[in-house]
Write an enzyme that holds these catalytic residues in place. Structure first.
Site, PDB file in Angstrom:
ATOM      1  N   ASN A   1       1.180   8.631   0.322  1.00  0.00           N
ATOM      2  CA  ASN A   1       2.034   9.797   0.120  1.00  0.00           C
ATOM      3  C   ASN A   1       3.116   9.928   1.181  1.00  0.00           C
ATOM      4  O   ASN A   1       4.167  10.517   0.931  1.00  0.00           O
ATOM      5  CB  ASN A   1       1.181  11.070   0.104  1.00  0.00           C
TER       6      ASN A   1
ATOM      7  N   ASN B   1       3.909   7.040   3.678  1.00  0.00           N
ATOM      8  CA  ASN B   1       4.540   5.756   3.954  1.00  0.00           C
ATOM      9  C   ASN B   1       4.114   4.701   2.943  1.00  0.00           C
ATOM     10  O   ASN B   1       3.039   4.794   2.331  1.00  0.00           O
ATOM     11  CB  ASN B   1       4.159   5.257   5.358  1.00  0.00           C
TER      12      ASN B   1
ATOM     13  N   ALA C   1      -6.664   4.777  -5.559  1.00  0.00           N
ATOM     14  CA  ALA C   1      -6.782   3.332  -5.390  1.00  0.00           C
ATOM     15  C   ALA C   1      -7.026   2.961  -3.934  1.00  0.00           C
ATOM     16  O   ALA C   1      -7.782   2.027  -3.646  1.00  0.00           O
ATOM     17  CB  ALA C   1      -5.511   2.651  -5.898  1.00  0.00           C
ATOM     18  N   ASP C   2      -6.409   3.683  -3.005  1.00  0.00           N
ATOM     19  CA  ASP C   2      -6.598   3.368  -1.590  1.00  0.00           C
ATOM     20  C   ASP C   2      -8.052   3.545  -1.172  1.00  0.00           C
ATOM     21  O   ASP C   2      -8.604   2.740  -0.411  1.00  0.00           O
ATOM     22  CB  ASP C   2      -5.675   4.218  -0.719  1.00  0.00           C
ATOM     23  N   ARG C   3      -8.706   4.564  -1.701  1.00  0.00           N
ATOM     24  CA  ARG C   3     -10.097   4.821  -1.336  1.00  0.00           C
ATOM     25  C   ARG C   3     -11.020   3.763  -1.925  1.00  0.00           C
ATOM     26  O   ARG C   3     -11.968   3.304  -1.269  1.00  0.00           O
ATOM     27  CB  ARG C   3     -10.502   6.223  -1.782  1.00  0.00           C
TER      28      ARG C   3
ATOM     29  N   ASP D   1     -10.649   7.728   6.509  1.00  0.00           N
ATOM     30  CA  ASP D   1      -9.271   7.235   6.463  1.00  0.00           C
ATOM     31  C   ASP D   1      -8.320   8.361   6.836  1.00  0.00           C
ATOM     32  O   ASP D   1      -8.252   9.393   6.156  1.00  0.00           O
ATOM     33  CB  ASP D   1      -8.952   6.714   5.062  1.00  0.00           C
TER      34      ASP D   1
ATOM     35  N   VAL E   1       3.398   0.635   3.029  1.00  0.00           N
ATOM     36  CA  VAL E   1       3.189  -0.498   3.932  1.00  0.00           C
ATOM     37  C   VAL E   1       3.290  -1.781   3.127  1.00  0.00           C
ATOM     38  O   VAL E   1       2.597  -1.947   2.109  1.00  0.00           O
ATOM     39  CB  VAL E   1       1.821  -0.414   4.635  1.00  0.00           C
TER      40      VAL E   1
ATOM     41  N   ASP F   1       0.860  -1.190   0.000  1.00  0.00           N
ATOM     42  CA  ASP F   1       0.000   0.000   0.000  1.00  0.00           C
ATOM     43  C   ASP F   1       0.891   1.234   0.000  1.00  0.00           C
ATOM     44  O   ASP F   1       1.533   1.545   1.008  1.00  0.00           O
ATOM     45  CB  ASP F   1      -0.911  -0.015   1.237  1.00  0.00           C
TER      46      ASP F   1
END
Length: 266
Positions: A9, A11, A109-111, A130, A13, A6
Site C-alpha cells: 500500500n 511502496n 498475497a503478501d501474507r 510483518d 519493491v 511486491d
C-alpha cells in the site's frame, strides 16, 4: 533471472533474484496512476546501473495488495520484457498449502507469500509479524497451513492519526526514545515514549495471547522495514528476515517453472 515485484500500500519493491539469491532490490512509492512506461524508465535505468540487460529477465512474478496497480505492471512485463507475469496465488503460482480462514480468497498475497517463505525457512509452529502500512500477525502451523492472524494499524499510521488530528503536536521520527524513563518531560519525549513503547507493548501482548492460544512452542519471525528497530528493544522475535516476501516469491516462481516443465514433458 527473476524479477520479483511486491506491491504494498505504501511502496512497490522490485528485486532481481538469480539462482535463489537476491541480487539487488529497489523501492518506489505506490501510485496506481503510474504507467507502465513510467515504471520502465525508472526500472531500466536502475538495471543499466547494475549492468543487467532486460533480456536477462526470464520470469516476472507479482504479489500485490493493490488491485489497481495490476494492469500497468502487466503492460510493463509484456511491453518491455516480452513476458506474461505470474501473479502470486493464481494459476501456476497458486498456493499449495491449506488456508484455514472463512474467506481464503481475501487473504492478502503478501501474507500468504510470507507464510510460504517462513515455513520453508523455519521448522515448527510460527508467528510471522510483518511491519508494513498495517502490522500483521500470521499463524502458520508446523505442517505449513495458514491458521489465521491479526491486523493492527501500522506504527506510521498510528503516528499520522495522532499528528493529523491534533492542533499542536509536532511530527516526530519513529525511533527509540531518547530517555530511559517512561515519564516524559517534554512533548516530543512523551510522544516518542507513547508511540514506541506503546507499540512494543501491543506487540508483546498480542504475541503472548497468540502463543497461549496455540498452546505449543512456536517461533516468532519478523519482517518489514521496522523489524530491526524493534528487535533491539524487545525479546519477542526469534528471527528477523527483511526479505521474507521476496524469498516467498522466488519459491513460488521456481515452483511454477517446475510445473510448466512437467506439463511440457507430458
Amino acid at each position: 533471472m527473476l524479477l520479483a515485484v511486491d506491491v504494498g500500500n505504501t511502496n512497490v519493491v522490485f528485486a532481481l533474484i538469480e539462482a535463489g539469491t537476491i541480487r539487488t532490490r529497489w523501492r518506489i512509492a505506490t501510485d496506481v496512476r503510474r504507467t507502465a512506461d513510467e515504471y520502465a524508465v525508472w526500472l531500466l535505468q536502475l538495471m543499466a546501473i547494475e549492468e543487467v540487460e532486460r533480456s536477462a529477465i526470464a520470469t516476472m512474478i507479482v504479489s500485490s495488495v493493490v488491485p489497481r496497480a495490476r494492469h500497468n505492471l502487466e503492460v510493463l512485463a509484456q511491453k518491455y520484457f516480452g513476458l506474461n507475469p505470474l501473479h502470486a496465488g493464481e494459476g501456476a503460482a497458486a498456493w499449495d498449502f491449506p488456508i484455514h480462514v472463512d474467506e481464503p480468497r481475501t487473504l492478502g498475497a503478501d501474507r500468504a507469500v510470507n507464510a510460504l517463505a517462513a515455513h520453508a525457512g523455519f521448522d515448527g509452529d510460527l508467528i510471522v509479524v510483518d511491519f508494513g502500512t498495517a502490522t500483521t500477525f500470521d499463524v502458520i502451523s508446523g505442517d505449513g497451513a495458514y491458521q489465521g492472524g491479526i491486523i493492527a494499524p501500522g506504527i506510521n499510521l498510528s503516528l499520522d492519526a495522532l499528528v493529523n488530528n491534533t492542533a499542536k503536536l509536532p511530527r516526530i521520527a519513529i525511533d527509540h526514545p531518547r530517555t530511559t524513563s517512561v515519564t516524559g518531560r517534554n512533548t516530543e519525549d512523551q510522544m516518542q515514549i507513547g508511540v514506541f513503547w506503546g507499540y512494543v507493548a501491543m506487540m508483546e501482548g498480542l504475541i503472548a495471547r497468540l502463543k497461549a492460544e496455540i498452546g505449543r512452542p512456536c517461533r516468532v519471525i519478523a519482517t518489514g522495514g521496522l523489524a530491526l528497530l524493534f528487535q533491539r528493544h524487545t525479546r519477542i522475535f526469534d528471527a528477523v528476515d527483511a526479505d521474507l516476501t521476496l524469498k516467498g516469491l522466488a519459491i513460488l516462481a521456481a515452483r511454477a517453472e517446475s510445473l510448466n516443465e512437467e506439463k511440457f514433458r507430458a
